[in-house]
Design an enzyme around this catalytic site. Structure first.
Site, mmCIF file in Angstrom:
data_model
loop_
_atom_site.group_PDB
_atom_site.id
_atom_site.type_symbol
_atom_site.label_atom_id
_atom_site.label_comp_id
_atom_site.label_asym_id
_atom_site.label_seq_id
_atom_site.Cartn_x
_atom_site.Cartn_y
_atom_site.Cartn_z
ATOM 1 C CE LYS A 1 0.033 66.153 30.180
ATOM 2 N NZ LYS A 1 -0.990 67.139 30.602
ATOM 3 C CD GLU B 1 1.712 73.895 30.708
ATOM 4 O OE1 GLU B 1 1.849 74.713 29.793
ATOM 5 O OE2 GLU B 1 0.902 72.940 30.634
ATOM 6 C CB SER C 1 -2.648 59.231 31.372
ATOM 7 O OG SER C 1 -1.927 59.163 32.586
#
Lengths: 396, 256
Positions: A87, A109, A376
């Site tokens: 991210k 969000e 991830s």
């Protein structure tokens, strides 16, 4: 891949209130200006390397490879990035862009909390205000990340509407952006929402496949046979796929969260169970009922618990360039435990969906084949929830 | 000429928004009739959506109550057929793009024209995406209502020149809901619209009191009220029709 109006085939577009139109147009203009600006790219590269710890490692999982007895498995270690997930790639890019645009406040969000933590981190670094919207259900599932965001100086707003999960957090962040635009940038965390977000987020995440390509050429002297990643909205997956889309010989596999199974209502597998629709600013596939009411989806993974998929994935599915497969909670939890035991790497429960599918296909593949799986994120955040899943009650 | 014009032939227009099926369709029918009898010039019928991203808490609540009660698009079509036996003022649907898209644009809009729905308001369908439904709306004579916001600025003339039915001027930033004060310079927005369009303009978002409605109607062609009506329905439930009627009368009297 996208044309002027942000379309990927029939998908994408800008289905948003008029109030936000000039904001997304301004964002697109700013992005088009800065994306080729050497100064901007130099700054971003420095942040990637010195702050986020890029390039992330491409690790040969030798024990896993031998144990499964088939294809050679490499792990793209996005879990080793600062803040523990992919991210941060997108967030650093968007925060830098927002700062150049004169914005002083970031809103976001978050589902699992990784994007919220990354946004709070970038806001702290760049001296910006930060408000994160998070479904109340997720604030319970991911309490540690709530604490981290607050520690980093962000305000966390629990969202109680709807299913109180990721989709509701997106809706609430959109509502907030509608009410405060001039100083605020909506730092969307996935390759979804109205144009230009799917393109911007993809471009910032494309560093993943750019590095994989270089690293695998160095290690193996050839491209991999399969690259795979988990898909919710689909940001780490598009990042993993993007620079391989032109390489027809590389199979692209996205792993969706099937929850308790695609034949139950407790699933979040959009490609497997959804249909074409318009929601959250984009045309794409969504889990919905016959009247277009968005379905209350479910997955053990808060980060994949979303009823839609990014428009570029919908397009890659339509043209058959990428395959999307469902992976259940059970399979993901098994993979979570398997990688921890086998390689000493605790993966995020989201990433575990991709690992689980690799465990299914690798044994049947020849030993000279190569699979790259993007891990991830790291799984520390999930330990308490997985323990509970296994009937063990531990304190976080 | 659009049937919606009729709403603006009786002085300044009072436009009432009602979520269909809150708390049930039988009550909605009575509320609409009361509103029409007490001076409403146009009714916006909200088809509930699971995730209404342009709505504040009040209308979100109405959507949830209606959906929990089992309302569907088909049941709402049937209700409109029933309403049209008595109600002659213009009526439009307010819903989200996916409700129309998933039903099939052709099938949805054709039904609208058959049952007497004059227009469609879709807050998540900006000018750039109009083509999604506009050709079908044009085919069946259903007006696709354009919205103009405080942030529209350079976009006003482009939106206004293609507008049909009426123009929905969004009074404030943010989502629907009552507001104590509206600060936007709406006079200049309406003035800018007037240079590009003859279509009537009504102002909505945040209006709840008669004096606010008067102020808004004075600078435009009408006032749109949603959340304040929903609050009455939320409070009185099945007994709400007469209270809505009284409220509509006070608002229409204030602006007329």
């Amino acid at each position: 891949m996208s044309n002027q109006n942000g379309r990927f085939g029939i998908h994408g577009g800008q289905y948003i209130p008029e109030t936000l139109m000039n904001a997304v147009i301004e964002l697109e203009e700013a992005y088009n200006h800065y994306k080729d600006d050497p100064e901007f790219n130099k700054e971003l590269q420095t942040l990637f390397n010195d702050y986020a710890g890029r390039p992330s490692r491409l690790y040969y999982a030798e024990k896993m490879t031998k144990d499964l007895g088939g294809a050679k498995i490499y792990l793209k270690r996005e879990d080793l990035n600062h803040t523990g997930a992919h991210k941060i790639n997108n967030v650093l890019g968007q925060a830098l862009l927002a700062k150049k645009m004169g914005k002083t406040r970031l809103i976001a969000e978050t589902g699992a909390g990784q994007h919220g933590v990354a946004t709070a981190t970038a806001a702290a670094l760049m001296g910006m205000e930060c408000v994160v919207f998070m479904g109340e259900e997720d604030t319970k599932r991911q309490a540690l990340n709530v604490y981290k965001m607050k520690l980093l100086g962000a305000e966390v707003v629990p969202v109680t509407t709807g299913t109180a999960t990721l989709k509701d957090a997106v809706s609430e962040a959109m509502r907030e952006w509608t009410s405060r635009i001039s100083d605020t940038h909506y730092c969307l965390g996935s390759v979804m929402g109205p144009h230009p977000f799917p393109t911007i987020v993809r471009d910032f995440q494309a560093v993943i496949s750019k590095e994989i390509k270089q690293q695998i050429m160095e290690k193996e002297g050839r491209l991999p046979d399969v690259v795979m990643a988990c898909v919710g909205g689909g940001s780490n997956a598009i990042g993993t796929f993007y620079n391989f889309i032109e390489d027809e010989g590389v199979q692209l596999i996205g792993c969706e969260a099937a929850g308790r199974g695609v034949d139950t209502f407790e699933t979040a597998a959009t490609i497997a169970t959804g249909k074409l629709g318009i929601f959250h600013g984009m045309k794409s596939y969504f889990c919905q009922d016959e009247y277009g009411q968005i379905a209350p989806v479910y997955s053990i993974s808060a980060g994949l618990d979303y009823p839609g998929i990014g428009p570029e994935h919908a397009y890659l599915h339509d043209i058959g360039r990428a395959q999307y497969v469902p992976v259940t909670d059970d399979e993901a939890v098994n993979a979570f435990e398997y990688l921890s035991r086998t390689e000493g790497i605790i993966p995020a429960i989201e990433s575990s969906h991709a690992l689980a599918h690799a465990m299914k296909i690798a044994p049947a593949m020849d030993k000279d084949k190569i699979i790259v799986i993007t891990v991830s994120g790291r799984g520390d955040k999930d330990c308490a929830a997985i323990a509970r899943y296994r009937g063990e009650n531990i304190n976080e | 000429m659009s049937n919606i014009r009729k709403a603006f032939e009786n002085g300044k227009a009072f436009i009432a928004f009602i979520t269909c099926g809150d708390p049930d369709l039988e009550t909605t029918i009575r509320v609409v009739k009361e509103a029409a009898e007490n001076g409403a010039d146009l009714i916006e019928l909200g088809i509930p959506f699971s995730d209404p991203t342009a709505e504040g808490p009040t209308i979100q609540g109405a959507n949830l109550r209606a959906l929990t009660g089992g309302v569907t698009t088909d049941k709402i079509f049937d209700m409109v057929k029933e309403l049209r036996k008595d109600v002659t003022i213009p009526m439009v649907f307010m819903t989200y793009a996916n409700v129309v898209f998933s039903y099939g644009a052709e099938r949805f809009i054709k039904t609208c024209s058959e049952i007497g729905i004059d227009g469609l308001i879709l807050p998540d369908l900006p000018y750039e995406e109009k083509e999604e439904f506009h050709p079908v709306c044009a085919k069946y004579g259903v007006d696709l209502i354009s919205l103009i916001a405080p942030t529209s600025e350079n976009r006003i003339s482009q939106i206004a020149k293609d507008a049909e039915g009426f123009i929905y001027v969004v009074s404030s930033l943010g989502v629907t809901g009552t507001r104590s004060e509206i600060k936007t310079d709406l006079e200049s927005i309406v003035k800018a619209i007037r240079t590009s369009s003859e279509v009537p303009c009504a102002i909505g978002f945040g209006i709840s009191k008669p004096e606010q409605a008067k102020k808004m109607a004075d600078i435009s062609d009408g006032a749109i009220v949603g959340s304040a009506i929903i609050k009455i329905i939320e409070k009185y439930g099945k007994d709400s029709p007469r209270y809505v009627g009284e409220y509509v009368k006070s608002m229409k009297d204030a602006i007329a």
